[in-house]
Design an enzyme around this catalytic site. Structure first.
Site, PDB file in Angstrom:
ATOM      1  N   HIS A 313      10.096  -4.290  -1.843  1.00  0.00           N
ATOM      2  CA  HIS A 313      10.105  -3.403  -3.001  1.00  0.00           C
ATOM      3  C   HIS A 313       9.041  -3.871  -3.971  1.00  0.00           C
ATOM      4  CE1 HIS A 313      11.569  -1.138  -6.446  1.00  0.00           C
ATOM      5  NE2 HIS A 313      12.162  -0.373  -5.551  1.00  0.00           N
ATOM      6  N   ASP A 371      17.477   1.804   0.666  1.00  0.00           N
ATOM      7  CA  ASP A 371      17.337   2.683   1.823  1.00  0.00           C
ATOM      8  C   ASP A 371      17.800   2.057   3.125  1.00  0.00           C
ATOM      9  OD1 ASP A 371      16.330   4.777   0.405  1.00  0.00           O
ATOM     10  OD2 ASP A 371      14.318   3.946   0.421  1.00  0.00           O
TER      11      ASP A 371
HETATM   12  N1  ACO Z   1       7.809  -5.167   6.494  1.00  0.00           N
HETATM   13  C1  ACO Z   1       6.895  -6.133   6.782  1.00  0.00           C
HETATM   14  N2  ACO Z   1       6.048  -6.666   5.869  1.00  0.00           N
HETATM   15  C2  ACO Z   1       6.138  -6.213   4.613  1.00  0.00           C
HETATM   16  C3  ACO Z   1       7.075  -5.224   4.229  1.00  0.00           C
HETATM   17  C4  ACO Z   1       7.940  -4.702   5.218  1.00  0.00           C
HETATM   18  N3  ACO Z   1       8.823  -3.759   4.926  1.00  0.00           N
HETATM   19  N4  ACO Z   1       6.935  -4.965   2.921  1.00  0.00           N
HETATM   20  C5  ACO Z   1       5.954  -5.765   2.480  1.00  0.00           C
HETATM   21  N5  ACO Z   1       5.478  -6.526   3.507  1.00  0.00           N
HETATM   22  C6  ACO Z   1       4.438  -7.573   3.428  1.00  0.00           C
HETATM   23  C7  ACO Z   1       3.052  -6.943   3.264  1.00  0.00           C
HETATM   24  O1  ACO Z   1       2.452  -6.721   4.528  1.00  0.00           O
HETATM   25  C8  ACO Z   1       2.347  -8.007   2.449  1.00  0.00           C
HETATM   26  O2  ACO Z   1       2.029  -9.078   3.320  1.00  0.00           O
HETATM   27  P1  ACO Z   1       0.685  -9.951   3.040  1.00  0.00           P
HETATM   28  O3  ACO Z   1       0.872 -10.576   1.688  1.00  0.00           O
HETATM   29  O4  ACO Z   1       0.657 -10.927   4.163  1.00  0.00           O
HETATM   30  O5  ACO Z   1      -0.469  -8.979   3.081  1.00  0.00           O
HETATM   31  C9  ACO Z   1       3.447  -8.523   1.510  1.00  0.00           C
HETATM   32  O6  ACO Z   1       4.680  -8.307   2.216  1.00  0.00           O
HETATM   33  C10 ACO Z   1       3.469  -7.827   0.164  1.00  0.00           C
HETATM   34  O7  ACO Z   1       3.635  -6.435   0.405  1.00  0.00           O
HETATM   35  P2  ACO Z   1       2.918  -5.288  -0.433  1.00  0.00           P
HETATM   36  O8  ACO Z   1       2.765  -4.099   0.461  1.00  0.00           O
HETATM   37  O9  ACO Z   1       1.701  -5.816  -1.107  1.00  0.00           O
HETATM   38  O10 ACO Z   1       4.001  -5.023  -1.544  1.00  0.00           O
HETATM   39  P3  ACO Z   1       4.073  -3.758  -2.444  1.00  0.00           P
HETATM   40  O11 ACO Z   1       4.835  -4.159  -3.649  1.00  0.00           O
HETATM   41  O12 ACO Z   1       2.728  -3.146  -2.671  1.00  0.00           O
HETATM   42  O13 ACO Z   1       4.880  -2.711  -1.525  1.00  0.00           O
HETATM   43  C11 ACO Z   1       6.632  -1.456  -0.527  1.00  0.00           C
HETATM   44  C12 ACO Z   1       6.232  -2.422  -1.659  1.00  0.00           C
HETATM   45  C13 ACO Z   1       5.656  -0.270  -0.464  1.00  0.00           C
HETATM   46  C14 ACO Z   1       8.014  -0.907  -0.842  1.00  0.00           C
HETATM   47  C15 ACO Z   1       6.629  -2.225   0.823  1.00  0.00           C
HETATM   48  O14 ACO Z   1       7.501  -3.334   0.734  1.00  0.00           O
HETATM   49  C16 ACO Z   1       7.025  -1.343   2.002  1.00  0.00           C
HETATM   50  O15 ACO Z   1       6.173  -0.621   2.527  1.00  0.00           O
HETATM   51  N6  ACO Z   1       8.314  -1.405   2.440  1.00  0.00           N
HETATM   52  C17 ACO Z   1       8.779  -0.559   3.531  1.00  0.00           C
HETATM   53  C18 ACO Z   1       9.014   0.851   3.014  1.00  0.00           C
HETATM   54  C19 ACO Z   1      10.263   0.950   2.161  1.00  0.00           C
HETATM   55  O16 ACO Z   1      11.336   0.512   2.528  1.00  0.00           O
HETATM   56  N7  ACO Z   1      10.090   1.621   0.991  1.00  0.00           N
HETATM   57  C20 ACO Z   1      11.228   1.888   0.093  1.00  0.00           C
HETATM   58  C21 ACO Z   1      10.945   1.405  -1.278  1.00  0.00           C
HETATM   59  S1  ACO Z   1      12.406   1.614  -2.228  1.00  0.00           S
HETATM   60  C22 ACO Z   1      12.421   3.226  -2.711  1.00  0.00           C
HETATM   61  O17 ACO Z   1      11.452   3.908  -2.832  1.00  0.00           O
HETATM   62  C23 ACO Z   1      13.782   3.734  -3.026  1.00  0.00           C
END
Ligand code: ACO
Length: 436
Positions: A313, A371
């Site tokens: 998140h 979710d």
């Molecule tokens: N699975 C695997 N790796 C992940 C995940 C995941 N679900 N989420 C983040 N990471 C990793 C990224 O690859 C990144 O790794 P790195 O530092 O080695 O490059 C690190 O964790 C940081 O992630 P970011 O994408 O930079 O974090 P950001 O805050 O931008 O993204 C997000 C948050 C978009 C929610 C992301 O965690 C994601 O895509 N999760 C899956 C989708 C999801 O469940 N979304 C629901 C959000 S809640 C809602 O809207 C109600």
């Protein structure tokens, strides 16, 4: 907001004079540096793609402490609201700032019930869609179409009209989502039954048919009501910021909410519940719990493009408090339906356990978000996967409205207009077509 004694001083290595910037304090949470005069004082903008460090507004609605895993609506912890209040009370709280007393609740519920039907023409509008269209595509269209059906709500500066538009939106969203569902399966639309609760009426419009009496199951009704409470608002996320930005031009409120619906659809935002359930079903098809290790290896491989949906998140860097509540509801619903051994629930628990112990997830502070469990609950209730995000939109409508309202009455409100760092071509002359 309160001006702090503290000031931020911005200095430059090229000898340009330094600038003092005011700092404001909120009631809780990080202070903010006021950069509104930065351009006038320095000729520079700030650069912050994804708004990672930018507060675009002041707000008194929802507060999140991502490190503590805390979510407050108008100061009330989500855990208390989810266990002691229903969705109608939550709506009232988000819109008016306080929980209603008994009379206020009765009157609010009645007002919402007065608007549950949609203009009969909406049925013909809906018929223009393909039967297999994605419900979020349909919802973006239907909510946008409300602006044409109820245009009298279009004057954002007329507080009375705006309030009626708010009631209409909260009231008609369940009707529209249920209509989109009934249309997709070719069943007749069920008119709302106003003696039922908000969640009960939605279940009726979704699952009743004119042929048989439909009795609302109180466990499913409570579960759905909790889904609505947990999704009602979430501070300045992508869809809420979209509604604010869209509404900042003074557009019709139904159109601004339609923009929020469109933004919510994305898999990185509201579409994650659908993506998460699809992911669980895929792993189940591949062999279930025994394939969890293999799947996790793919998730950790940056080249695979696979993410553990329902995890991570932007703000919560600790357990999403809504995920805990959703897990509780998930257990209740599965027990009521005799599905305690539901393979997808078992799979979700196994994935969660591994992820919480795995260095990859621990180091990046990735925890389950709401979710992760909401899809299993909705699927058990009988809601098709493709409708999950539409239900999220239904619940979030009140949050979008509360935030839009707050913006309109904020004396500091201005049309939103981000700036840019231009990296394209500098000025050049057009060469006539035949010489290019
Ligand atoms: N699975 C695997 N790796 C992940 C995940 C995941 N679900 N989420 C983040 N990471 C990793 C990224 O690859 C990144 O790794 P790195 O530092 O080695 O490059 C690190 O964790 C940081 O992630 P970011 O994408 O930079 O974090 P950001 O805050 O931008 O993204 C997000 C948050 C978009 C929610 C992301 O965690 C994601 O895509 N999760 C899956 C989708 C999801 O469940 N979304 C629901 C959000 S809640 C809602 O809207 C109600």
């Amino acid at each position: 907001m309160k001006l702090s004694d503290n000031k931020a001083t911005l200095s430059f290595s090229n000898g340009s004079p330094s600038v003092d910037l005011p700092v404001y304090q909120g009631s809780v949470g990080p202070d903010v540096i006021d950069i509104r005069k930065l351009y006038a004082q320095t000729g520079m903008f700030t650069y912050d793609p994804g708004f990672l460090s930018t507060a675009a507004c002041q707000s008194a609605i929802t507060y999140i402490d991502g490190d503590k895993g805390e979510l407050l609506y108008r100061g009330y912890p989500i855990e208390q609201l989810a266990t002691s209040c229903d969705f109608m009370e939550t709506c009232y709280l988000l819109l008016y700032g306080n929980l209603p007393n008994v009379q206020e609740k009765v009157s609010f519920v009645k007002t919402i019930k007065d608007h549950t039907m949609v203009n009969e023409q909406m049925q013909f509008f809906l018929r223009g869609f393909r039967r297999d269209a994605h419900p979020m595509g349909i919802m973006t269209g239907l909510v946008g179409a409300l602006s044409a059906f109820y245009h009298e709500g279009s004057d954002l500066n007329n507080q009375k009209r705006r309030e009626i538009a708010e009631f209409q939106l909260i009231s008609k969203m369940p009707t529209l989502v249920a209509m989109a569902y009934k249309y997709s399966i070719g069943q007749p639309y069920m008119y709302p039954k106003n003696h039922l609760s908000y969640a009960g009426n939605f279940l009726h419009m979704m699952f009743a048919t004119p042929c048989e009496e439909y009795v609302v199951n109180p466990v499913m009704e409570r579960a759905l009501d909790r889904i609505f409470v947990l999704h009602a608002d979430h501070e300045q996320n992508a869809s809420t910021s979209t509604v604010r930005l869209c509404g900042s031009s003074g557009t019709n409120p139904f159109a601004a909410i339609a923009a929020g619906v469109a933004c919510l659809w994305g898999p990185a935002h509201g579409g994650a519940n659908e993506a998460c359930l699809n992911m669980l079903e895929d792993i189940q098809r591949m062999g279930g719990v025994s394939k969890v290790g293999e799947f996790m290896t793919q998730v950790k491989d940056k080249n695979s493009g696979v993410k553990l949906m329902g995890f991570g998140h932007r703000v919560y860097k600790n357990y999403d408090p809504r995920a805990k509540l959703m897990q509780e509801t998930c257990k209740e619903v599965l027990a009521e339906l005799g599905l305690e051994n539901d393979p997808l629930f078992k799979l979700a628990m196994a994935l969660e356990k591994i992820a919480l112990e795995d260095d990859y997830f621990v180091q990046r502070k990735l925890y389950p978000n709401v979710d992760f469990y909401s899809g299993i609950v909705q699927r058990a209730i009988g809601i098709p996967v493709s409708l999950f995000t539409a239900i999220f939109a239904l619940a979030r409508t009140v949050g979008w409205i509360a935030q839009l309202n707050e913006m309109i009455v904020d004396p500091e409100y201005k049309i939103g207009r981000p700036r840019q760092l231009f990296v394209g071509s500098t000025q050049r002359d057009v060469v006539p077509l035949e010489q290019r």
